[in-house]
Design an enzyme around this catalytic site. Structure first.
Site, PDB file in Angstrom:
ATOM      1  N   ASP A  14       0.831  -1.208   0.000  1.00  0.00           N
ATOM      2  CA  ASP A  14       0.000   0.000   0.000  1.00  0.00           C
ATOM      3  C   ASP A  14       0.863   1.254   0.000  1.00  0.00           C
ATOM      4  OD1 ASP A  14      -1.964  -1.860   0.246  1.00  0.00           O
ATOM      5  OD2 ASP A  14      -2.871  -1.018   2.054  1.00  0.00           O
ATOM      6  N   ASP A  64      11.270   2.793  12.695  1.00  0.00           N
ATOM      7  CA  ASP A  64      10.617   1.578  13.175  1.00  0.00           C
ATOM      8  C   ASP A  64       9.556   2.011  14.190  1.00  0.00           C
ATOM      9  OD1 ASP A  64      11.694  -1.664  13.334  1.00  0.00           O
ATOM     10  OD2 ASP A  64      10.055  -0.975  14.615  1.00  0.00           O
ATOM     11  N   ALA A  88       3.182  -2.034   9.635  1.00  0.00           N
ATOM     12  CA  ALA A  88       2.672  -3.064  10.552  1.00  0.00           C
ATOM     13  C   ALA A  88       3.289  -4.407  10.209  1.00  0.00           C
ATOM     14  CB  ALA A  88       1.149  -3.191  10.434  1.00  0.00           C
ATOM     15  N   GLN A  89       3.380  -5.268  11.194  1.00  0.00           N
ATOM     16  CA  GLN A  89       3.577  -6.694  10.944  1.00  0.00           C
ATOM     17  C   GLN A  89       2.193  -7.134  10.480  1.00  0.00           C
ATOM     18  OE1 GLN A  89       3.428  -9.959  10.207  1.00  0.00           O
ATOM     19  NE2 GLN A  89       2.586 -10.301  12.250  1.00  0.00           N
ATOM     20  N   TYR A 101       5.641  -9.099  19.513  1.00  0.00           N
ATOM     21  CA  TYR A 101       6.182  -8.114  18.580  1.00  0.00           C
ATOM     22  C   TYR A 101       5.048  -7.452  17.794  1.00  0.00           C
ATOM     23  CZ  TYR A 101       8.145  -6.021  14.494  1.00  0.00           C
ATOM     24  OH  TYR A 101       8.415  -5.118  13.500  1.00  0.00           O
ATOM     25  N   THR A 133      -8.500  -2.603   9.788  1.00  0.00           N
ATOM     26  CA  THR A 133      -8.665  -3.792   8.949  1.00  0.00           C
ATOM     27  C   THR A 133      -9.975  -4.530   9.185  1.00  0.00           C
ATOM     28  OG1 THR A 133      -7.829  -6.056   8.703  1.00  0.00           O
ATOM     29  CG2 THR A 133      -7.203  -4.939  10.705  1.00  0.00           C
ATOM     30  N   GLU A 135     -10.099  -7.539   9.518  1.00  0.00           N
ATOM     31  CA  GLU A 135      -9.804  -8.597  10.495  1.00  0.00           C
ATOM     32  C   GLU A 135     -10.402  -8.269  11.865  1.00  0.00           C
ATOM     33  OE1 GLU A 135      -7.894 -11.780  10.361  1.00  0.00           O
ATOM     34  OE2 GLU A 135      -8.770 -11.397   8.410  1.00  0.00           O
ATOM     35  N   TYR A 157      -2.760 -10.422  15.616  1.00  0.00           N
ATOM     36  CA  TYR A 157      -2.738  -9.285  14.692  1.00  0.00           C
ATOM     37  C   TYR A 157      -4.000  -8.440  14.870  1.00  0.00           C
ATOM     38  CZ  TYR A 157      -3.485  -6.860  10.212  1.00  0.00           C
ATOM     39  OH  TYR A 157      -3.762  -5.919   9.257  1.00  0.00           O
ATOM     40  N   LYS A 161      -4.519  -4.642  16.241  1.00  0.00           N
ATOM     41  CA  LYS A 161      -5.156  -3.626  15.397  1.00  0.00           C
ATOM     42  C   LYS A 161      -6.411  -3.057  16.071  1.00  0.00           C
ATOM     43  CE  LYS A 161      -2.802  -3.275  11.409  1.00  0.00           C
ATOM     44  NZ  LYS A 161      -2.477  -2.032  10.701  1.00  0.00           N
TER      45      LYS A 161
HETATM   46  P1  NDP Z   1       2.806  -4.907   3.841  1.00  0.00           P
HETATM   47  O1  NDP Z   1       3.108  -6.033   4.745  1.00  0.00           O
HETATM   48  O2  NDP Z   1       2.997  -5.040   2.378  1.00  0.00           O
HETATM   49  O3  NDP Z   1       3.660  -3.616   4.305  1.00  0.00           O
HETATM   50  C1  NDP Z   1       3.860  -3.325   5.662  1.00  0.00           C
HETATM   51  C2  NDP Z   1       4.894  -2.235   5.788  1.00  0.00           C
HETATM   52  O4  NDP Z   1       5.176  -2.016   7.182  1.00  0.00           O
HETATM   53  C3  NDP Z   1       6.245  -2.564   5.147  1.00  0.00           C
HETATM   54  O5  NDP Z   1       6.799  -1.370   4.635  1.00  0.00           O
HETATM   55  C4  NDP Z   1       7.061  -3.050   6.331  1.00  0.00           C
HETATM   56  O6  NDP Z   1       8.451  -2.928   6.162  1.00  0.00           O
HETATM   57  C5  NDP Z   1       6.579  -2.091   7.394  1.00  0.00           C
HETATM   58  N1  NDP Z   1       6.832  -2.533   8.757  1.00  0.00           N
HETATM   59  C6  NDP Z   1       6.628  -3.743   9.310  1.00  0.00           C
HETATM   60  N2  NDP Z   1       6.947  -3.723  10.617  1.00  0.00           N
HETATM   61  C7  NDP Z   1       7.370  -2.475  10.890  1.00  0.00           C
HETATM   62  C8  NDP Z   1       7.855  -1.825  12.046  1.00  0.00           C
HETATM   63  N3  NDP Z   1       7.976  -2.466  13.218  1.00  0.00           N
HETATM   64  N4  NDP Z   1       8.218  -0.529  11.975  1.00  0.00           N
HETATM   65  C9  NDP Z   1       8.114   0.135  10.797  1.00  0.00           C
HETATM   66  N5  NDP Z   1       7.688  -0.416   9.661  1.00  0.00           N
HETATM   67  C10 NDP Z   1       7.306  -1.710   9.711  1.00  0.00           C
HETATM   68  O7  NDP Z   1       1.301  -4.458   4.157  1.00  0.00           O
HETATM   69  P2  NDP Z   1       0.229  -3.764   3.191  1.00  0.00           P
HETATM   70  O8  NDP Z   1       0.884  -2.715   2.401  1.00  0.00           O
HETATM   71  O9  NDP Z   1      -0.574  -4.809   2.540  1.00  0.00           O
HETATM   72  O10 NDP Z   1      -0.742  -3.106   4.278  1.00  0.00           O
HETATM   73  C11 NDP Z   1      -0.520  -1.781   4.764  1.00  0.00           C
HETATM   74  C12 NDP Z   1      -1.229  -1.614   6.096  1.00  0.00           C
HETATM   75  O11 NDP Z   1      -2.620  -1.827   5.943  1.00  0.00           O
HETATM   76  C13 NDP Z   1      -0.784  -2.581   7.184  1.00  0.00           C
HETATM   77  O12 NDP Z   1      -0.865  -1.884   8.412  1.00  0.00           O
HETATM   78  C14 NDP Z   1      -1.831  -3.679   7.144  1.00  0.00           C
HETATM   79  O13 NDP Z   1      -1.931  -4.302   8.413  1.00  0.00           O
HETATM   80  C15 NDP Z   1      -3.068  -2.875   6.801  1.00  0.00           C
HETATM   81  N6  NDP Z   1      -4.105  -3.557   6.069  1.00  0.00           N
HETATM   82  C16 NDP Z   1      -3.811  -4.207   4.889  1.00  0.00           C
HETATM   83  C17 NDP Z   1      -4.812  -4.778   4.146  1.00  0.00           C
HETATM   84  C18 NDP Z   1      -4.530  -5.495   2.871  1.00  0.00           C
HETATM   85  O14 NDP Z   1      -5.399  -6.256   2.419  1.00  0.00           O
HETATM   86  N7  NDP Z   1      -3.366  -5.281   2.229  1.00  0.00           N
HETATM   87  C19 NDP Z   1      -6.226  -4.703   4.597  1.00  0.00           C
HETATM   88  C20 NDP Z   1      -6.409  -3.965   5.821  1.00  0.00           C
HETATM   89  C21 NDP Z   1      -5.393  -3.411   6.512  1.00  0.00           C
HETATM   90  P3  NDP Z   1       9.306  -4.100   5.420  1.00  0.00           P
HETATM   91  O15 NDP Z   1       9.072  -3.890   3.935  1.00  0.00           O
HETATM   92  O16 NDP Z   1      10.687  -3.809   5.862  1.00  0.00           O
HETATM   93  O17 NDP Z   1       8.755  -5.392   5.906  1.00  0.00           O
HETATM   94  P1  GDR Z   2      -5.677 -12.350   5.570  1.00  0.00           P
HETATM   95  O1  GDR Z   2      -4.864 -12.683   4.230  1.00  0.00           O
HETATM   96  O2  GDR Z   2      -5.369 -13.275   6.671  1.00  0.00           O
HETATM   97  O3  GDR Z   2      -7.116 -12.203   5.162  1.00  0.00           O
HETATM   98  O4  GDR Z   2      -5.052 -10.929   5.970  1.00  0.00           O
HETATM   99  P2  GDR Z   2      -4.189 -14.018   3.700  1.00  0.00           P
HETATM  100  O5  GDR Z   2      -4.062 -13.839   2.246  1.00  0.00           O
HETATM  101  O6  GDR Z   2      -2.966 -14.357   4.483  1.00  0.00           O
HETATM  102  O7  GDR Z   2      -5.286 -15.145   4.025  1.00  0.00           O
HETATM  103  C1  GDR Z   2      -6.573 -15.122   3.428  1.00  0.00           C
HETATM  104  C2  GDR Z   2      -7.275 -16.442   3.704  1.00  0.00           C
HETATM  105  O8  GDR Z   2      -6.647 -17.477   2.950  1.00  0.00           O
HETATM  106  C3  GDR Z   2      -6.509 -18.620   3.764  1.00  0.00           C
HETATM  107  N1  GDR Z   2      -5.414 -19.440   3.269  1.00  0.00           N
HETATM  108  C4  GDR Z   2      -4.110 -19.109   3.238  1.00  0.00           C
HETATM  109  N2  GDR Z   2      -3.490 -17.968   3.597  1.00  0.00           N
HETATM  110  C5  GDR Z   2      -2.139 -17.897   3.402  1.00  0.00           C
HETATM  111  N3  GDR Z   2      -1.505 -16.766   3.698  1.00  0.00           N
HETATM  112  N4  GDR Z   2      -1.420 -18.963   2.913  1.00  0.00           N
HETATM  113  C6  GDR Z   2      -2.020 -20.139   2.562  1.00  0.00           C
HETATM  114  O9  GDR Z   2      -1.354 -21.072   2.130  1.00  0.00           O
HETATM  115  C7  GDR Z   2      -3.431 -20.209   2.712  1.00  0.00           C
HETATM  116  N5  GDR Z   2      -4.348 -21.192   2.450  1.00  0.00           N
HETATM  117  C8  GDR Z   2      -5.526 -20.716   2.778  1.00  0.00           C
HETATM  118  C9  GDR Z   2      -6.251 -18.056   5.156  1.00  0.00           C
HETATM  119  O10 GDR Z   2      -6.492 -19.046   6.155  1.00  0.00           O
HETATM  120  C10 GDR Z   2      -7.236 -16.897   5.168  1.00  0.00           C
HETATM  121  O11 GDR Z   2      -8.505 -17.326   5.554  1.00  0.00           O
HETATM  122  C11 GDR Z   2      -4.827  -9.916   4.994  1.00  0.00           C
HETATM  123  C12 GDR Z   2      -3.607  -9.094   5.446  1.00  0.00           C
HETATM  124  O12 GDR Z   2      -3.269  -8.195   4.414  1.00  0.00           O
HETATM  125  C13 GDR Z   2      -3.933  -8.301   6.700  1.00  0.00           C
HETATM  126  O13 GDR Z   2      -2.851  -7.411   6.992  1.00  0.00           O
HETATM  127  C14 GDR Z   2      -5.204  -7.494   6.461  1.00  0.00           C
HETATM  128  O14 GDR Z   2      -5.549  -6.796   7.648  1.00  0.00           O
HETATM  129  C15 GDR Z   2      -6.342  -8.408   6.035  1.00  0.00           C
HETATM  130  O15 GDR Z   2      -5.960  -9.094   4.859  1.00  0.00           O
HETATM  131  C16 GDR Z   2      -7.612  -7.626   5.743  1.00  0.00           C
END
Ligand code: NDP
Ligand code: GDR
Length: 355
Positions: A14, A64, A88-89, A101, A133, A135, A157, A161
């Protein structure tokens, strides 16, 4: 004077799309990255200009969310008009392995950033976006899920959140800050992290199609998600911060699909029809043409507590922000498969592999 934005987590999916969007809108954009022993800026390298060139509008800073002093200093130096807290993690399954963490970074990290704004007395200047999220809804209470649906987190997680969500609401109410939550349902793209299920599937489909992988191991095929495209969702984040009043919004497509459907569509794009045989952990996805097993279940990917069904109601975002998701589910799957096939072909050419 251009607006100044700070994006935490700019190296993520994002962060990359949002940085691109804000730069196109003329913002000066500051992103945070983490120190890593290997390069971790692949998603944003195309936006980066050497600092010695004139008119550099995109800068990266080491940061961080677990380091309060770093956050205070950054906010002080950058003096942002808008902060997007995307760092975020973000992996649900990984949060079961690293719960403390995850709580520290995703929960308390949000507090640290809000406190930085307050300590610096920037409550009136800064607009704050929190990456909340779907979640949070966790165990299904009602569908479709909206801003008024009760939360029931099902992972460390989501619990972290949940704290971040409420501390954002609290700082809005307690200190009058322009602090908003975007409650975003799953959004994907060709630059989605490789271990999330959609990208894991599309990479495997490409690798199987090009003869580089035999099969794909997955967990729960019946989980249902409301999947949209990340490009649409970062536009929604921006719109949330352009509102006069801070508020909380669901961003979603209003459609839900199972992991199984995603698998079928993705393989369909490379001309393979999947048939399912067996039950439970013995279920297999078989190529209808030749009976070859392409998908197997590995229980290691089952989660201790699962979120079975996510389906969002984006009516408020549509009415107040004029926002809707524009990418259909089939188009999203097609774009991701096509990109992964191209990526892998490119790698094969670069490294001279023809197998
Ligand atoms: P990503 O995992 O792709 O990116 C997460 C980012 O956070 C990366 O830049 C990562 O750095 C950084 N990061 C992780 N831990 C830390 C830390 N301790 N301090 C500073 N930076 C950190 O996530 P997305 O881009 O998919 O998502 C963005 C945000 O939106 C997240 O907060 C996620 O939880 C939330 N979200 C995402 C959704 C989705 O479907 N994608 C839906 C709803 C919410 P690095 O590259 O070094 O790992
Ligand atoms: P989610 O995304 O947990 O919804 O969180 P993910 O793609 O990890 O899982 C979606 C669903 O798929 C099922 N699943 C698997 N998931 C993974 N990762 N690997 C597998 O092999 C697999 N097989 C089945 C999972 O059990 C789950 O039900 C994402 C993240 O981006 C979060 O940070 C964000 O907040 C939410 O979406 C909205």
């Amino acid at each position: 004077m251009s607006k100044v934005a700070l994006i935490t987590g700019a190296t993520g999916q994002d962060g990359a799309y949002l940085a691109e969007l804000l730069l196109a809108k003329g913002y000066e954009v500051h992103g945070t990255k983490r120190r890593s022993s290997s390069f971790n800026t692949g998603r944003i390298d195309h936006l980066y200009k050497d600092l010695h060139e004139p008119n550099v509008s995109f800068r990266l800073h080491y940061s961080d969310l677990t380091d309060a002093t770093n956050l205070i200093r950054l906010v002080q130096e950058i003096q942002p008009d808008e902060i997007y807290n995307l760092a975020a993690q973000s992996h649900v399954q990984v949060s079961f392995e690293t719960p403390e963490y995850t709580a520290n970074a995703d929960g308390i990290g949000t507090l640290r950033l809000l406190e930085a704004i307050r300590i610096l007395k920037m409550e009136e200047k800064v607009r704050f976006y929190q990456a909340s999220t779907s979640e949070l809804y966790g165990k299904v209470q009602e569908t479709p899920q909206s801003e008024t649906t009760p939360f029931y987190p099902r992972s460390p997680y989501a619990a972290a959140k949940l704290y971040a969500y409420w501390i954002t609401v609290n700082y809005r109410e307690a200190y009058g800050m322009h602090a908003s939550n975007g409650i975003l349902f799953n959004h994907e793209s060709p630059i989605r992290g490789e271990t999330f299920v959609t990208r894991k599937i599309t990479r495997a489909v490409a690798a199987i199609d090009l003869g580089r992988q035999d099969k794909l191991f997955l967990g729960n095929l019946d989980a249902k998600r409301d999947w949209g495209h990340a490009r649409d969702y970062v536009e929604g984040m921006w719109r949330i911060l352009q509102q006069t009043q801070a508020d909380d919004y669901v961003l979603a497509t209003g459609e839900t699909h199972s992991v199984r459907e995603f698998v079928e569509l993705a393989f369909g794009h490379v001309g393979r029809k999947i048939e399912w045989t067996g039950e439970g952990v013995n279920e297999k996805g078989v190529d209808a043409r030749d009976g070859r097993v392409l998908v197997e279940i590995d229980p290691r990917y089952f989660r201790p507590t699962e979120v079975d069904l996510l389906l969002g109601n984006p009516a408020k975002a549509k009415e107040k922000l004029g926002w809707t998701a524009t990418t259909s589910f089939p188009d999203l799957v097609r774009e991701m498969v096509t990109a992964d096939v191209e990526l892998l072909k490119g790698e094969q050419q670069r490294y001279g592999r023809s197998d």
